[in-house]
Design an enzyme around this catalytic site. Structure first.
Site, PDB file in Angstrom:
ATOM      1  N   GLY A 101      60.260  76.854  57.165  1.00  0.00           N
ATOM      2  CA  GLY A 101      60.341  76.772  55.913  1.00  0.00           C
ATOM      3  C   GLY A 101      60.852  77.926  55.036  1.00  0.00           C
ATOM      4  CG  ASP A 214      54.774  64.829  50.853  1.00  0.00           C
ATOM      5  OD1 ASP A 214      55.928  64.408  50.610  1.00  0.00           O
ATOM      6  OD2 ASP A 214      54.890  65.949  52.120  1.00  0.00           O
TER       7      ASP A 214
END
Lengths: 859, 187
Positions: A101, A214
């Site tokens: 990421g 999430d």
């Protein structure tokens, strides 16, 4: 540096400095001289500063900006390349980068010191700002106390040698929830079951005061065997957390708009209800194949409005609008209205209107699955009546036939006809598959001159892989199962295992199979798995089997016999012989009861029983079992049968184990010759026997010949059971023993290291077999006068050898030898006492002799 | 997907530290991605100029978001700060490598040198710049823009709505401050 300028001082200096700079250099002195009295004290400072203007400085070189641009590029390149596989980070060896990421990279990794051989996911934070570090640290704190089968477990955390923080998480090999369901076209019921697992994980997290906030498909992974794992608590919130300054503040928080709850768009505090909402969206997407609102989540404002104001689509409406491949295949009478009611309650706009807990939500989902009334639906008489009818479909259907006459009957008949047609199609497809298998083998179309079972199987596998059997999963499962079982019949476990594995996976994905179909498949698969050293998988399948067997009655008992034997083998692999024997004896009792004392089944089981008895050094019992089994086989099959020869080989082996060398050699050589003739020179059984012959050779000092035999055996094992499989590893281990006996300790030590590496991939690091290997390693070290290494290896091994008196005695003896070699008298005396005690308990026959030693050793 | 740039900028202006962190991280990531893309296209020789890189990051992130476009000054400030962070990080990494804290480090930064700039000087400058931020944030921002992000005085002038000459004058002032705050000796 002179006195640093304070902000207050700078505020006074700056206008004067600006003014002075406007002037040419020669006028500056004059300007300074004419400063007002209250500024006069600033004069020396201003002089100093103006002087600085004429100094050359790094600031004048444009290179640094270039450097920043270049560093940015290099950095990205470096992160892409990662620390490379093979590198170590704080005791973990990186195997491969799984993904990266903005701030870090996730690697597949394993422990370097291999205290546990487990594969892990290592998340390394690289060159990130303080925000990322804070989030990272939070993830660690949040995950640390969570231990749940459906939550990816935090294993370790720390800082790398370069100071980069890292987390070590359970490695989850799986697909995102939606991809998993889509790839297998999972029916509605199975999707709901997956959701229940997610709900259980969330409920658990909530009980530990953690909300995930999430939830989305990519954070819910499903492994190949259908196990659900919830991951990425990276932005999770601790409910009881007061010192969460940055991340849980209202307003801006990271979120995924597709799954975000209305309160998240409004920047309001999140709570358990937020997870309930997100779970609702997740469930909706999994069932309907699309999001619950009509808008486009990439348009932030419109989407936020839809989430906050629009009613979710009904599941049926959404399914009509969605990509059909994504939606759950569902029965005609699927409980859409109940599900709609549950999901709407989960996705209520106001947090207070939602389910108060994940448990309450899960209870309603389960009710839907079991066709019981759900709490979310306003209960009315008609509703309950409908539920009742569905739960007791057959009686009501009969009542309906009575009431409505032919019409309802016709509907039932139609259903039955459809089922029959599906089954017929499947049977036809099987036949056509087999026909094509043989077509291809026809000499006219294929030049291969001989049609062997092996080529047919190979061709069948290829056709299956090339999807020739079509997409009918149950058909594919059946074909994989058949091919796997044929391989098993030829003891080709390495080929059988993947086929049986696929068969089970295809049945699971295709909606399951009847216990009568699945149970024997699981049993055979577990056996193949044990044989190919997939012990974890074997245990898992046996556990599934345990659940199925009671439903099968007498038929289940036959399967149970084999399953218990496989379990016995698994325990044997772990060197837990007494538990293994208990399993085998249990199987023997059942086999005798069902098939009779002199049945072939009983004989087969006896073979296993004796093997474990021999390993426990209960030689007399072992020999009796063996002779009994041999008699049964010989009576059924005659003398020249593989089973009879195998048993003869085992009898010969036992002679060797009991030290009757003179009798052992002719017996072993005779059975080896017969085995080779009957089972084949590349057969597993022959290789197994070579191992015994090699031991005998080694005892007789014929080390070179022993090593030759072992190399051949390892080669055959690699072919039949797999490279680095348990038997192949055992052949290597035996070879190391021979090398040690031959005096080549260095070669033995090197080979034992390879054995250790292979074993760690096969068994748990704390299993007894590793400890026993440690003892051998210590012996090899001692033989090279590496006393310290030997002592370390022994100290590591001893705790696991508590229940293994013989090995323990050996280990203690080696420890003693190490101390003696270093002339440490006192330490040696203490080890001597312990070694002696262990030896006495493990070799009672020799106790008298040992006591003599003890007396002799007394000072 | 994370919150919209506008939302973050708004929150940033209201002093939300978390929003600034998020925005900063996003910019940092985007910078690296764009720089990397350029490197991939152009081979080992980086052809993109730092200021082009900065503008590209701005356009990429602000997109057609009018509020973000209108708030370009704030945005550029963050981008420049990210550039500064990158080069300082690089310096730190090299320092680690130098002190032998890991062979790997040296290898990772192979081919990436400080272009003749003394590492100590760079780190000292960073310290001095922190001091300037306390005393005169506007001048400090200018240094980040020009020195670390490579924006020209003319570009900075148009961002700040002042003439190039004014920017140049401010630069001189900032330079004086920094020179003074640094340890003695030519930098």
């Amino acid at each position: 540096m002179d006195t640093p300028l304070s902000p207050a001082l700078w505020r006074r200096l700056r206008p004067l400095l600006d003014a002075a700079q406007e002037l040419p250099a020669e006028a500056q002195a004059q300007f300074l001289a004419g400063l007002a009295p209250e500024q006069a004290e600033l004069r020396p400072l201003l002089e100093r500063l103006l002087h600085r203007a004429r100094q050359p400085h790094l600031l004048d070189t444009p290179i640094v900006a270039e450097l920043a641009a270049r560093a940015a590029a290099e950095h990205e390149q470096r992160v892409e390349a990662g620390p490379r596989s093979g590198d170590c980070v704080a005791g973990y060896r990186l195997i491969e980068a799984l993904g990266s990421g903005g701030m870090g990279v996730v690697y597949r990794a394993g422990r370097v010191d291999a205290d546990f051989a487990q594969t892990v996911a290592l998340k390394l934070l690289r060159d990130a700002g303080p925000g990322a570090r804070a989030r990272f640290e939070r993830e660690r704190r949040i995950l640390a106390p969570l231990r749940h089968p459906n939550i990816a477990q935090l294993i370790d955390a720390g800082h790398s040698e370069q100071g980069e923080p890292f987390l070590v998480l359970e490695f989850v090999e799986g697909q995102p929830l939606t991809d998993y369901a889509r790839a297998r076209a999972l029916p509605l019921e199975r999707r709901l079951r997956l959701l229940l697992a997610v709900a259980a994980a969330l409920a658990y997290a909530h009980r530990h005061l953690v909300i995930h906030r999430d939830l989305k498909p990519s954070n819910v992974l499903v492994s190949g065997d259908g196990h659900v794992k919830l991951l990425d608590f990276g932005i999770a919130k601790l409910l009881a957390d007061d010192d969460a300054p940055l991340l849980t503040r209202q307003g801006v928080g990271p979120m995924t708009p597709e799954y975000a709850a209305p309160e998240q768009f409004r920047g309001e505090p999140v709570s358990v209800a937020t997870d309930v909402y997100q779970f609702g969206v997740l469930a909706f997407v999994l069932v309907a194949g699309r999001l619950p609102y009509a808008g486009d989540p990439r348009e932030p404002l419109a989407w936020a409005r839809a989430v906050s104001e629009d009613e979710p689509l009904t599941l049926n409406a959404a399914r009509r609008r969605s990509d059909t491949a994504a939606a759950a295949p569902a029965p005609r009478r699927a409980p859409w209205r109940d599900l709609d009611a549950v999901l709407r309650k989960a996705m209520a706009k106001r947090a207070d209107d939602r389910y108060a807990s994940m448990d309450a939500l899960a209870a309603d989902l389960l009710a839907v699955l079991e066709s019981r009334p759900v709490g979310a639906r306003r209960a009315g008489l008609g509703y309950h009546a409908l539920r009742f009818a569905q739960r007791h479909r057959v009686p009501v259907a009969i009542a309906a036939v009575a009431a409505l006459g032919l019409l309802a009957f016709a509907a039932l008949a139609l259903q039955a006809a459809q089922d029959a047609r599906r089954e017929a199609q499947r049977a036809n497809a099987t036949i056509s598959f087999l026909e094509r298998l043989f077509d291809a083998a026809d000499p006219g179309s294929n030049r291969s001159d001989k049609l062997t079972a092996a080529t047919l199987l190979e061709r069948g596998r290829r056709m299956l892989d090339a999807d020739d059997a079509g997409a009918d999963l149950l058909l594919r499962a059946r074909l994989h199962g058949v091919i796997g079982k044929i391989h098993l019949a030829t003891n080709d476990w390495a080929q059988a295992f993947p086929q049986l594995e696929r068969a089970i996976a295809d049945y699971d994905a295709g909606g399951g199979a009847a216990p009568a179909v699945l149970a024997p498949l699981l049993e055979r698969a577990a056996w193949a798995a044990q044989r190919t050293s997939h012990s974890v998988q074997a245990r898992a399948w046996l556990e599934r089997l345990d659940v199925l067997l009671p439903a099968l009655g007498a038929e289940g008992e036959d399967i149970a016999i084999d399953a218990w034997l496989t379990r016995a083998l698994l325990l044997r692999d772990d060197r837990n012989y007494s538990a293994g024997l208990a399993q085998a004896e249990r199987a023997l009792a059942l086999a005798r009861r069902r098939h009779g004392e002199d049945s072939l089944r009983a004989a087969f089981v006896l073979g296993r029983v004796q093997n474990l008895q021999a390993l426990l050094r209960r030689y007399d019992e072992a020999e009796a079992s063996l002779r009994r089994a041999r008699a049964i086989y010989a009576a059924h099959y005659g003398e020249d049968h593989i089973q009879v020869v195998t048993l003869d080989a085992q009898l010969a082996t036992q002679l060797l184990s009991r030290g009757r060398l003179a009798q052992a050699r002719p017996a072993l050589e005779d059975s080896a010759r017969r085995l080779r003739a009957i089972a084949g020179e590349r057969s597993y059984a022959y290789a197994n026997h070579l191992l015994e012959l090699a031991k005998l050779d080694s005892r007789d000092g014929l080390h070179a010949r022993a090593l030759e035999r072992l190399a051949l055996a390892a080669d055959i094992f690699a072919e039949t059971a797999g490279a680095a499989s348990m038997p192949q590893t055992m052949a290597l281990w035996t070879a190391a023993g021979v090398e040690l006996a031959a005096g080549d300790a260095a070669a033995a030590r090197a080979r034992l290291e390879r054995v250790r590496e292979q074993l760690l991939a096969l068994v748990a690091a704390d299993s007894r077999v590793i400890a026993e290997l440690g003892v051998d390693i210590a012996a090899a070290e001692l033989a090279q006068a590496h006393e310290a290494e030997a002592a370390a290896a022994l100290d590591r091994a001893l705790p696991a050898l508590e229940a293994e008196p013989a090995s323990r005695a050996l280990a203690l003896g080696l420890r003693l030898r190490g101390e003696l070699a270093q002339r440490r008298g006192e330490a040696a005396a203490s080890w001597f006492a312990r070694a002696l005690a262990a030896a006495e308990s493990s070799f009672p026959a020799d106790a008298a002799e040992l006591s003599a030693y003890r007396r002799a050793a007394r000072p | 997907m994370r919150p919209e740039i506008t939302t973050l900028l708004d929150a940033c202006r209201q002093g939300e530290a978390s929003a600034r962190d998020l925005l900063f991280e996003r910019i940092y990531t985007e910078l690296k991605r764009i720089a990397r893309g350029t490197l991939r296209r152009s081979g080992p020789q980086l052809t993109i100029s730092p200021s082009t890189l900065v503008h590209e990051v701005f356009l990429r992130l602000a997109g057609r978001d009018e509020a973000a476009l209108a708030d370009s000054r704030h945005f550029y400030s963050l981008i420049a700060a990210a550039m500064r962070q990158i080069v300082i990080d690089l310096g730190r990494r090299l320092a680690t490598a130098k002190h032998g804290a890991g062979l790997r480090r040296v290898e990772m930064t192979d081919g990436l040198e400080l272009g003749g700039v003394a590492l100590e000087a760079l780190l000292e400058l960073d310290q001095a710049l922190k001091h300037l931020q306390d005393c005169d944030a506007e001048l400090a921002e200018l240094v980040e823009w020009h020195f670390f992000a490579g924006l020209s005085f003319a570009e900075i002038g148009s961002l700040r709505g002042v003439t190039e000459r004014t920017v140049r004058r401010h630069w001189e002032t900032a330079r004086i401050f920094l020179c003074d705050a640094l340890p003695a000796g030519p930098g």
